[in-house]
Design a protein around this motif. Structure first.
Motif, PDB file in Angstrom:
ATOM      1  N   VAL A  32       0.845  -1.194   0.000  1.00  0.00           N
ATOM      2  CA  VAL A  32       0.000   0.000   0.000  1.00  0.00           C
ATOM      3  C   VAL A  32       0.880   1.244   0.000  1.00  0.00           C
ATOM      4  O   VAL A  32       2.104   1.170   0.175  1.00  0.00           O
ATOM      5  CB  VAL A  32      -0.938   0.016   1.230  1.00  0.00           C
ATOM      6  CG1 VAL A  32      -1.898  -1.169   1.184  1.00  0.00           C
ATOM      7  CG2 VAL A  32      -0.138   0.002   2.533  1.00  0.00           C
ATOM      8  N   ASP A  33       0.231   2.396  -0.166  1.00  0.00           N
ATOM      9  CA  ASP A  33       0.949   3.662  -0.153  1.00  0.00           C
ATOM     10  C   ASP A  33       1.242   4.098   1.274  1.00  0.00           C
ATOM     11  O   ASP A  33       0.661   3.591   2.238  1.00  0.00           O
ATOM     12  CB  ASP A  33       0.130   4.741  -0.861  1.00  0.00           C
ATOM     13  CG  ASP A  33      -0.044   4.454  -2.346  1.00  0.00           C
ATOM     14  OD1 ASP A  33       0.796   3.724  -2.898  1.00  0.00           O
ATOM     15  OD2 ASP A  33      -1.019   4.953  -2.930  1.00  0.00           O
ATOM     16  N   PHE A  52       5.862   3.748  10.413  1.00  0.00           N
ATOM     17  CA  PHE A  52       6.427   2.876   9.391  1.00  0.00           C
ATOM     18  C   PHE A  52       6.870   3.633   8.142  1.00  0.00           C
ATOM     19  O   PHE A  52       7.500   3.045   7.265  1.00  0.00           O
ATOM     20  CB  PHE A  52       5.416   1.801   8.994  1.00  0.00           C
ATOM     21  CG  PHE A  52       4.990   0.922  10.126  1.00  0.00           C
ATOM     22  CD1 PHE A  52       5.865   0.001  10.674  1.00  0.00           C
ATOM     23  CD2 PHE A  52       3.725   1.031  10.682  1.00  0.00           C
ATOM     24  CE1 PHE A  52       5.480  -0.807  11.731  1.00  0.00           C
ATOM     25  CE2 PHE A  52       3.332   0.231  11.740  1.00  0.00           C
ATOM     26  CZ  PHE A  52       4.214  -0.689  12.271  1.00  0.00           C
ATOM     27  N   ARG A  53       6.557   4.892   8.051  1.00  0.00           N
ATOM     28  CA  ARG A  53       6.866   5.641   6.835  1.00  0.00           C
ATOM     29  C   ARG A  53       8.314   6.115   6.840  1.00  0.00           C
ATOM     30  O   ARG A  53       8.843   6.530   7.862  1.00  0.00           O
ATOM     31  CB  ARG A  53       5.934   6.851   6.706  1.00  0.00           C
ATOM     32  CG  ARG A  53       4.469   6.488   6.694  1.00  0.00           C
ATOM     33  CD  ARG A  53       3.620   7.747   6.633  1.00  0.00           C
ATOM     34  NE  ARG A  53       2.265   7.485   7.117  1.00  0.00           N
ATOM     35  CZ  ARG A  53       1.358   8.416   7.314  1.00  0.00           C
ATOM     36  NH1 ARG A  53       1.663   9.687   7.084  1.00  0.00           N
ATOM     37  NH2 ARG A  53       0.153   8.097   7.766  1.00  0.00           N
ATOM     38  N   GLU A  54       8.912   6.044   5.674  1.00  0.00           N
ATOM     39  CA  GLU A  54      10.272   6.543   5.477  1.00  0.00           C
ATOM     40  C   GLU A  54      10.223   7.769   4.572  1.00  0.00           C
ATOM     41  O   GLU A  54       9.407   7.828   3.652  1.00  0.00           O
ATOM     42  CB  GLU A  54      11.160   5.463   4.847  1.00  0.00           C
ATOM     43  CG  GLU A  54      11.401   4.251   5.732  1.00  0.00           C
ATOM     44  CD  GLU A  54      12.189   4.583   6.996  1.00  0.00           C
ATOM     45  OE1 GLU A  54      12.964   5.565   6.965  1.00  0.00           O
ATOM     46  OE2 GLU A  54      12.019   3.868   7.993  1.00  0.00           O
ATOM     47  N   PRO A  55      11.086   8.754   4.823  1.00  0.00           N
ATOM     48  CA  PRO A  55      11.069   9.967   3.997  1.00  0.00           C
ATOM     49  C   PRO A  55      11.266   9.665   2.512  1.00  0.00           C
ATOM     50  O   PRO A  55      12.154   8.884   2.144  1.00  0.00           O
ATOM     51  CB  PRO A  55      12.244  10.786   4.546  1.00  0.00           C
ATOM     52  CG  PRO A  55      12.455  10.274   5.933  1.00  0.00           C
ATOM     53  CD  PRO A  55      12.095   8.827   5.898  1.00  0.00           C
ATOM     54  N   LEU A  97       7.200   6.528  -1.031  1.00  0.00           N
ATOM     55  CA  LEU A  97       5.766   6.804  -1.099  1.00  0.00           C
ATOM     56  C   LEU A  97       4.908   5.563  -1.255  1.00  0.00           C
ATOM     57  O   LEU A  97       3.686   5.636  -1.071  1.00  0.00           O
ATOM     58  CB  LEU A  97       5.480   7.769  -2.266  1.00  0.00           C
ATOM     59  CG  LEU A  97       6.315   9.060  -2.283  1.00  0.00           C
ATOM     60  CD1 LEU A  97       5.880   9.938  -3.456  1.00  0.00           C
ATOM     61  CD2 LEU A  97       6.202   9.805  -0.967  1.00  0.00           C
ATOM     62  N   SER A  98       5.491   4.429  -1.582  1.00  0.00           N
ATOM     63  CA  SER A  98       4.693   3.220  -1.817  1.00  0.00           C
ATOM     64  C   SER A  98       5.497   1.989  -1.419  1.00  0.00           C
ATOM     65  O   SER A  98       6.644   2.092  -0.965  1.00  0.00           O
ATOM     66  CB  SER A  98       4.283   3.137  -3.290  1.00  0.00           C
ATOM     67  OG  SER A  98       5.434   3.004  -4.109  1.00  0.00           O
ATOM     68  N   GLY A  99       4.876   0.813  -1.605  1.00  0.00           N
ATOM     69  CA  GLY A  99       5.566  -0.448  -1.321  1.00  0.00           C
ATOM     70  C   GLY A  99       5.562  -0.859   0.128  1.00  0.00           C
ATOM     71  O   GLY A  99       6.349  -1.712   0.542  1.00  0.00           O
ATOM     72  N   TYR A 100       4.640  -0.306   0.934  1.00  0.00           N
ATOM     73  CA  TYR A 100       4.566  -0.654   2.351  1.00  0.00           C
ATOM     74  C   TYR A 100       3.665  -1.866   2.552  1.00  0.00           C
ATOM     75  O   TYR A 100       2.634  -2.012   1.887  1.00  0.00           O
ATOM     76  CB  TYR A 100       4.024   0.528   3.160  1.00  0.00           C
ATOM     77  CG  TYR A 100       4.958   1.707   3.219  1.00  0.00           C
ATOM     78  CD1 TYR A 100       5.926   1.805   4.209  1.00  0.00           C
ATOM     79  CD2 TYR A 100       4.897   2.723   2.265  1.00  0.00           C
ATOM     80  CE1 TYR A 100       6.796   2.884   4.263  1.00  0.00           C
ATOM     81  CE2 TYR A 100       5.763   3.803   2.304  1.00  0.00           C
ATOM     82  CZ  TYR A 100       6.708   3.875   3.300  1.00  0.00           C
ATOM     83  OH  TYR A 100       7.567   4.950   3.355  1.00  0.00           O
ATOM     84  N   ARG A 128       7.496  -8.359  -3.531  1.00  0.00           N
ATOM     85  CA  ARG A 128       8.145  -7.092  -3.846  1.00  0.00           C
ATOM     86  C   ARG A 128       7.570  -6.005  -2.947  1.00  0.00           C
ATOM     87  O   ARG A 128       6.380  -5.690  -3.023  1.00  0.00           O
ATOM     88  CB  ARG A 128       7.921  -6.732  -5.313  1.00  0.00           C
ATOM     89  CG  ARG A 128       8.641  -7.631  -6.298  1.00  0.00           C
ATOM     90  CD  ARG A 128       8.441  -7.145  -7.726  1.00  0.00           C
ATOM     91  NE  ARG A 128       9.055  -5.835  -7.925  1.00  0.00           N
ATOM     92  CZ  ARG A 128       8.697  -4.996  -8.900  1.00  0.00           C
ATOM     93  NH1 ARG A 128       7.691  -5.300  -9.716  1.00  0.00           N
ATOM     94  NH2 ARG A 128       9.313  -3.839  -9.029  1.00  0.00           N
ATOM     95  N   HIS A 129       8.410  -5.430  -2.098  1.00  0.00           N
ATOM     96  CA  HIS A 129       8.004  -4.308  -1.260  1.00  0.00           C
ATOM     97  C   HIS A 129       9.240  -3.459  -0.990  1.00  0.00           C
ATOM     98  O   HIS A 129      10.361  -3.812  -1.408  1.00  0.00           O
ATOM     99  CB  HIS A 129       7.355  -4.789   0.044  1.00  0.00           C
ATOM    100  CG  HIS A 129       8.145  -5.814   0.792  1.00  0.00           C
ATOM    101  ND1 HIS A 129       9.196  -5.493   1.615  1.00  0.00           N
ATOM    102  CD2 HIS A 129       8.044  -7.175   0.829  1.00  0.00           C
ATOM    103  CE1 HIS A 129       9.707  -6.596   2.148  1.00  0.00           C
ATOM    104  NE2 HIS A 129       9.038  -7.635   1.691  1.00  0.00           N
ATOM    105  N   ASN A 130       9.073  -2.355  -0.281  1.00  0.00           N
ATOM    106  CA  ASN A 130      10.202  -1.430  -0.143  1.00  0.00           C
ATOM    107  C   ASN A 130      11.258  -1.886   0.857  1.00  0.00           C
ATOM    108  O   ASN A 130      12.263  -1.203   1.046  1.00  0.00           O
ATOM    109  CB  ASN A 130       9.711  -0.013   0.189  1.00  0.00           C
ATOM    110  CG  ASN A 130       8.855   0.040   1.444  1.00  0.00           C
ATOM    111  OD1 ASN A 130       9.015  -0.757   2.370  1.00  0.00           O
ATOM    112  ND2 ASN A 130       7.926   0.990   1.489  1.00  0.00           N
ATOM    113  N   GLU A 131      11.039  -3.027   1.500  1.00  0.00           N
ATOM    114  CA  GLU A 131      12.055  -3.599   2.392  1.00  0.00           C
ATOM    115  C   GLU A 131      12.732  -4.831   1.781  1.00  0.00           C
ATOM    116  O   GLU A 131      13.643  -5.391   2.392  1.00  0.00           O
ATOM    117  CB  GLU A 131      11.414  -4.002   3.729  1.00  0.00           C
ATOM    118  CG  GLU A 131      10.929  -2.848   4.588  1.00  0.00           C
ATOM    119  CD  GLU A 131      12.047  -2.232   5.429  1.00  0.00           C
ATOM    120  OE1 GLU A 131      13.207  -2.265   4.985  1.00  0.00           O
ATOM    121  OE2 GLU A 131      11.748  -1.733   6.522  1.00  0.00           O
TER     122      GLU A 131
END
Length: 357
Positions: A39-40, A48-51, A54-57, A74-77
């Protein structure tokens, strides 16, 4: 012939045939939950948000198995996990090849090298676990990153042992820094863990500059002390005489680059939303840190091969066992510090739990 071509074209153009390809959800039993789609940033709590990401959470509060299985999602981590997860077998293979060539045997002279290996595997495993599992909940986020800081402290002390016993010069050992090195390395490793734990639970997003200060000052002091015997050797010994020195220089270069990408959110700062899955600063930080560890392992093995016959004579067997025996004690102290921080951590403010509309 034309009829055959028509049939082939129909197969190519018919998207329904793609449904026969297996999906990840088809490869696991039906009783095992599948990870939810990413999700965004606006759909997850602020914590949980990183500067500029904007997506991949991954949504919080899923079944634990969803986060384990998100290893293949596939996600931002994803790359934060895999950069350290893949480095583990690389380090083990390098260790096995070098140990076989040198006829490595565990004794007092080789014990610091074994402790270094354990410390490297510890920080990489804890880091991979933190990035894989922290999205489950806010308490899980804090717990696994506190554990990550324990792994970093263990690695700092493991590096210090390798540098002290294999990579230091007699003139450096007789200096004030050399005389107090082991005690200082243990203290600053613990201070690094304590400072990072404090900064993590004391400051909330959006993080103030004081948080970076609490993290960077103890870790910088620990690194400057731990690397001091190597820097002295690089500055005083001809590189042509010591084949390990180029690898020591490479490990320092990789660490400094890693520190830059850890401290600054680049390149995502300049391309918000474009580096969410691949290419953001923390992934690059992980990659350079893994390279640093591999170069460091190569350098320490070369130093060990040259000095293993004299290391007991120079330092004494009792000092070797005492210094390496301090490693589990330091690990337990850091673990206790993380658990105390977890126990006394206040619940995040309610505003941080809200989702943006």
């Amino acid at each position: 012939m034309s009829e055959i071509l028509q049939r082939l074209g129909a197969v190519t153009l018919n998207n329904n045939h793609l449904s026969y390809l297996p999906h990840f959800s088809d490869l696991v039993p039906a009783s095992v939950p599948s990870p939810s789609p990413t999700v965004d940033a606006s759909q997850v709590p602020v914590l949980f948000r990183e500067p500029y990401i904007l997506s991949g959470y991954r949504p919080p509060l899923q079944d634990w198995r969803c986060y384990v299985l998100s290893l293949f999602q596939r996600h931002n981590e994803s790359l934060n996990v895999w950069t350290h997860l893949l480095a583990v077998p690389a380090i083990l293979l390098c260790w096995w090849a070098k140990a076989r060539d040198l006829g490595y045997a565990l004794d007092a002279a080789s014990l610091p090298l074994a402790v270094f290996l354990v410390s490297a595997l510890t920080y990489m495993t804890f880091s991979a676990a933190a990035h894989l599992l922290q999205s489950h909940s806010e308490r899980a986020h804090y717990f696994f990153f506190f554990l990550d800081y324990v792994g970093v402290a263990a690695y700092q002390y493991g590096c210090a042992l390798g540098h002290y016993f294999y990579s230091s010069e007699p003139a450096w050992k007789k200096s004030y820094v050399g005389l107090l090195f082991l005690q200082g390395a243990a203290f600053f490793a613990w201070l690094s863990c304590a400072g990072c734990c404090f900064a993590k639970f004391r400051y909330r997003r959006p993080y103030p500059w004081q948080r970076k200060i609490c993290q960077l000052i103890p870790t910088s002091l620990a690194y400057l002390l731990d690397i001091s015997p190597v820097v002295h050797r690089l500055a005083t010994v001809p590189w042509s005489r010591e084949p390990s020195l180029p690898f020591h220089a490479l490990q320092i270069g990789c660490f400094l680059l890693a520190a830059v990408f850890f401290s600054c959110p680049v390149p995502e700062r300049f391309f918000p939303g474009k580096c969410d899955l691949v290419g953001h600063g923390h992934q690059i930080f992980h990659a350079f840190l893994s390279l640093c560890t591999l170069f460091q392992l190569e350098a320490l093995f070369q130093d060990y091969a040259k000095r293993r016959d004299t290391v007991v004579e120079v330092f004494g067997e009792s000092q070797l066992w005492w210094a390496c025996g301090s490693f589990p004690a330091l690990f337990l102290c850091c673990l206790a510090t993380a658990l105390v921080a977890m126990r006394h951590m206040k619940e995040p403010p309610q505003v941080n739990r809200k989702r943006d509309k």
